[in-house]
Design a protein around this motif. Structure first.
Motif, PDB file in Angstrom:
ATOM      1  N   GLY A  46       0.694  -1.439  -0.599  1.00  0.00           N
ATOM      2  CA  GLY A  46      -0.601  -0.247   0.183  1.00  0.00           C
ATOM      3  C   GLY A  46       0.559   1.343  -0.277  1.00  0.00           C
ATOM      4  O   GLY A  46       0.231   2.208  -0.324  1.00  0.00           O
ATOM      5  N   ALA A  49       2.368   1.502  -3.598  1.00  0.00           N
ATOM      6  CA  ALA A  49       1.267   2.154  -4.372  1.00  0.00           C
ATOM      7  C   ALA A  49       0.987   3.505  -4.348  1.00  0.00           C
ATOM      8  O   ALA A  49       1.099   3.852  -5.392  1.00  0.00           O
ATOM      9  N   ARG A  50       0.827   4.373  -2.866  1.00  0.00           N
ATOM     10  CA  ARG A  50       0.773   5.803  -2.790  1.00  0.00           C
ATOM     11  C   ARG A  50       1.849   6.611  -3.473  1.00  0.00           C
ATOM     12  O   ARG A  50       1.687   7.300  -3.927  1.00  0.00           O
ATOM     13  N   ASN A  53       1.997   5.921  -6.850  1.00  0.00           N
ATOM     14  CA  ASN A  53       0.596   7.151  -7.785  1.00  0.00           C
ATOM     15  C   ASN A  53       0.583   5.235  -8.132  1.00  0.00           C
ATOM     16  O   ASN A  53      -0.501   5.789  -9.484  1.00  0.00           O
ATOM     17  N   GLN A  55      -2.656   2.868  -7.216  1.00  0.00           N
ATOM     18  CA  GLN A  55      -3.476   2.981  -6.832  1.00  0.00           C
ATOM     19  C   GLN A  55      -4.325   1.881  -8.073  1.00  0.00           C
ATOM     20  O   GLN A  55      -4.292   2.689  -8.723  1.00  0.00           O
ATOM     21  N   SER A  56      -4.663   0.608  -7.850  1.00  0.00           N
ATOM     22  CA  SER A  56      -5.787   0.189  -8.792  1.00  0.00           C
ATOM     23  C   SER A  56      -6.777  -0.348  -7.846  1.00  0.00           C
ATOM     24  O   SER A  56      -7.289  -0.767  -7.055  1.00  0.00           O
ATOM     25  N   LYS A  60      -6.337  -3.503  -5.038  1.00  0.00           N
ATOM     26  CA  LYS A  60      -7.864  -3.689  -4.226  1.00  0.00           C
ATOM     27  C   LYS A  60      -8.582  -4.810  -3.674  1.00  0.00           C
ATOM     28  O   LYS A  60      -8.511  -5.414  -2.790  1.00  0.00           O
ATOM     29  N   ASP A  63      -5.269  -7.373  -2.845  1.00  0.00           N
ATOM     30  CA  ASP A  63      -4.927  -7.319  -1.742  1.00  0.00           C
ATOM     31  C   ASP A  63      -6.106  -8.317  -0.884  1.00  0.00           C
ATOM     32  O   ASP A  63      -5.193  -8.802   0.290  1.00  0.00           O
TER      33      ASP A  63
END
Length: 228
Positions: A46, A49-50, A53, A55-56, A60, A63
């Motif tokens: 996480g 991912a942040r 940039n 994130q998808s 999610k 995970d």
């Protein structure tokens, strides 16, 4: 680089799969170390991912699927093995340990569909339960003075019932996410991290259940203060 977070999540899932195999071979210590490694990967994917940039929606869902295996099925299997493999023979109703897997699935489904859980949690996160279960075989290996408690079937059944409840309970719990690092808005998190470090330093693996209990108690105290 944008595939790195999902690759870390896949490694997290791989830890869970290998951990289940190690439980089949009655090597609970190896399974415990794999849970700790997976927890680091779960936190890191996480964060990465942040940072990237990246994130998808698929990230999610991936995970949650990895969490289900590593933090749901694997700890349930470990508890089953603890109840089945002991000097007194298998305990009755050892299959009740798999209620951990069932309530973990409910917990993760609620998390994915509950808009309230963006900055905090409702119910105990699945990694917290998994880390507590992972501490049991390590206490047996390195802190045998706790063996009587861990091997006691009533303790294990009580633990299973309590955690099954906490996983889906409507209890707001703070998340260890920092938007800023100021003391005023993060004092509960800093206090928790400081006390956790001290407990781990002095109690080692036996500190893990206490740290999770402290997490729940601090959250309840914070909720009460906010109501007032």
């Amino acid at each position: 680089m944008k595939h790195l977070p999902n690759a870390m999540t896949c490694c997290h899932l791989l830890c869970g799969c290998v951990g289940i195999v190690r439980v089949f071979e009655h090597d609970l210590s190896a399974a415990a170390y794999l849970i700790f490694l997976a927890a680091l990967l779960d936190f890191g994917d996480g964060f990465v991912a942040r940072l990237l940039n990246a994130q998808s929606a698929i990230g999610k869902e991936l995970d949650s699927l990895a969490d289900m295996v590593t933090f749901g099925v694997l700890p349930a299997c470990m508890l089953f093995d603890l109840l089945e493999s002991n000097e007194f023979g298998p305990y009755p109703m050892a299959f009740l340990s798999f209620s951990i897997a069932v309530f973990s699935a409910l917990r993760l489904a609620k998390f994915n569909t509950d808009p309230r859980q963006t900055d905090s949690f409702i119910g105990l996160p699945t990694p917290a339960n998994a880390l507590v279960v992972a501490s049991f075989p390590l206490m047996l290996a390195f802190q045998p003075q706790y063996a009587g408690l861990i091997r006691n079937p009533y303790s294990l059944y009580g633990y299973i019932a309590l955690m099954s409840f906490l996983l889906v309970a409507e209890i707001p719990l703070f998340a260890l996410k920092f938007k800023t690092f100021g003391w005023r808005e993060n004092r509960v998190k800093f206090v928790f991290l400081g006390l956790s470090a001290l407990l781990l330093l002095f109690l080692q693996f036996a500190a893990v259940p206490i740290v999770v209990g402290l997490y729940v108690l601090l959250s309840l105290a914070t909720n009460q203060m906010e109501r007032r």
